[in-house]
Write an enzyme that holds these catalytic residues in place. Structure first.
Site, PDB file in Angstrom:
ATOM      1  N   LYS A 159       0.879  -1.177   0.000  1.00 35.05           N
ATOM      2  CA  LYS A 159       0.000   0.000   0.000  1.00 35.05           C
ATOM      3  C   LYS A 159       0.909   1.217   0.000  1.00 35.05           C
ATOM      4  O   LYS A 159       1.303   1.729   1.052  1.00 35.05           O
ATOM      5  CB  LYS A 159      -0.918  -0.030   1.223  1.00 35.05           C
TER       6      LYS A 159
HETATM    7  N1  PMP Z   1      -7.858  -1.649  -2.664  1.00 31.70           N
HETATM    8  C1  PMP Z   1      -7.316  -0.423  -2.636  1.00 31.70           C
HETATM    9  C2  PMP Z   1      -6.646   0.101  -3.853  1.00 31.70           C
HETATM   10  C3  PMP Z   1      -7.382   0.345  -1.463  1.00 31.70           C
HETATM   11  O1  PMP Z   1      -6.845   1.561  -1.425  1.00 31.70           O
HETATM   12  C4  PMP Z   1      -8.041  -0.175  -0.333  1.00 31.70           C
HETATM   13  C5  PMP Z   1      -8.129   0.637   0.914  1.00 31.70           C
HETATM   14  N2  PMP Z   1      -7.005   0.458   1.742  1.00 31.70           N
HETATM   15  C6  PMP Z   1      -8.597  -1.461  -0.420  1.00 31.70           C
HETATM   16  C7  PMP Z   1      -8.478  -2.171  -1.605  1.00 31.70           C
HETATM   17  C8  PMP Z   1      -9.270  -2.089   0.750  1.00 31.70           C
HETATM   18  O2  PMP Z   1      -8.328  -2.447   1.717  1.00 31.70           O
HETATM   19  P1  PMP Z   1      -8.680  -2.485   3.263  1.00 31.70           P
HETATM   20  O3  PMP Z   1      -9.882  -3.342   3.399  1.00 31.70           O
HETATM   21  O4  PMP Z   1      -7.490  -3.073   3.894  1.00 31.70           O
HETATM   22  O5  PMP Z   1      -8.950  -1.094   3.681  1.00 31.70           O
END
Ligand code: PMP
Length: 314
Positions: A159
């Site tokens: 991320k």
């Molecule tokens: N995909 C992307 C591109 C994101 O930015 C997020 C948000 N963090 C998610 C999926 C969902 O991830 P999470 O459930 O860990 O927030």
């Protein structure tokens, strides 16, 4: 508009919100070298609690490792404690947390390995990402003309701030064309994810989501939904999803820390199912919101309670 709180954690100590500033020549500004998280703290029946704190901390450390941020020194336990402290010191009951590790000021040039890695944790009150209504009524989305970051370009399992240039293109195009969100296809033309959320499709009682190799972020809400589906004996399939499966799905929903569980009611103006939230989505939402609010017992140990300072008596 972002509502400031009092303190931001920086490399082990609390600083004032307004002092959390960086130099314009910090490595991250030119080269996008940051990794971060988005985490929610919920007001539960037992007080404020951070949802899946340890999984988020782990993913942040994974992201830093992928990007060779060797000078990122904080341990899993230190970071988790720092998140709890940041919510606690700001006296928030429910909020969104944004930990960021960035390559800071020092050398100039693409190779940032000698630059310090600065870690910040901020939090603030934040409502529903796609609006209150979206949770019940669903959102209208499109397939993006932008492809999701391809394998061997930017690693999707990290991320990283830079990934969100791709997300911004997807999101801005969707909004400019009158949609709430865009879904990007991966390099091979199969469904990947939204600009900031994972996607699930329901057809014939099965819950289907793209596998981790389909240029998706390994979402912690995605993992939550899979665990809840398992608990509820809903069959799960992680498979390559052709675009047109979205058009003929019984139900589609997004999930993510920000969007939580949000139904998709149309894709490219084609109604999903009957064009409103479907029963399976609603069932999963009920379970999800029950868990994060503490109304349903935390059987997986996903909630980390935040110490609350009682106001001193006058
Ligand atoms: N995909 C992307 C591109 C994101 O930015 C997020 C948000 N963090 C998610 C999926 C969902 O991830 P999470 O459930 O860990 O927030």
């Amino acid at each position: 508009m972002l509502k400031p709180t009092e303190k931001i954690w920086h490399n082990g100590r609390m600083i004032n919100w307004d002092d959390a500033k960086i130099h314009v020549l910090s490595h991250v500004v030119s080269y996008g070298s940051s990794v971060f998280e988005g985490i929610r703290c919920y007001e539960t029946t037992g007080g404020p609690a951070i949802f899946r704190l340890h999984e988020h901390v782990r993913r942040m450390r994974d992201s830093a490792k992928i990007y060779r941020m060797d000078t990122f020194k904080f341990t899993q336990a230190e970071l988790a404690q720092a998140m709890l402290d940041t919510v606690s010191v700001n006296n928030l009951r429910s909020c969104y947390l944004r930990p960021i590790a960035l390559r800071g000021y020092g050398e100039m040039g693409v190779n940032g390995s000698k630059n310090p890695v600065d870690v910040y944790i901020a939090c603030w009150e934040w409502g529903k990402y796609l609006g209150e209504e979206a949770i019940n009524s669903g959102v209208d989305v499109c397939i993006s003309s932008w492809t999701r970051i391809a394998p061997n370009t930017l690693p999707a399992l990290a991320k990283a701030g830079a990934n969100y240039m791709n997300s911004q293109l997807i999101k801005m195009e969707a909004v400019a064309n009158g949609y709430a969100e865009g879904i990007a296809l991966d390099d091979s033309g199969h469904v990947s994810e939204g600009s900031g959320e994972n996607i699930f499709v329901i057809r014939d009682g099965k819950i289907i989501t793209p596998p981790i190799g389909a240029s998706v972020l390994p979402g912690i809400t995605r993992d939550t939904i899979l665990a809840l589906a398992r608990d509820m004996d809903i069959p799960i399939v992680e498979q390559i999803i052709p675009r047109e499966l979205l058009y003929i799905a019984d139900e589609v929903f997004f999930c993510g820390t920000a969007v939580e569980v949000t139904p998709v009611r149309s894709v490219d103006r084609i109604p999903v199912g009957n064009g409103s939230r479907g029963p399976m989505t609603e069932k999963i939402q009920t379970e999800f919101f029950g868990l994060v609010s503490g109304k349903i017992a935390d059987r997986h140990g996903w909630l980390s309670p935040v110490p609350v300072h009682e106001p001193a008596h006058a």
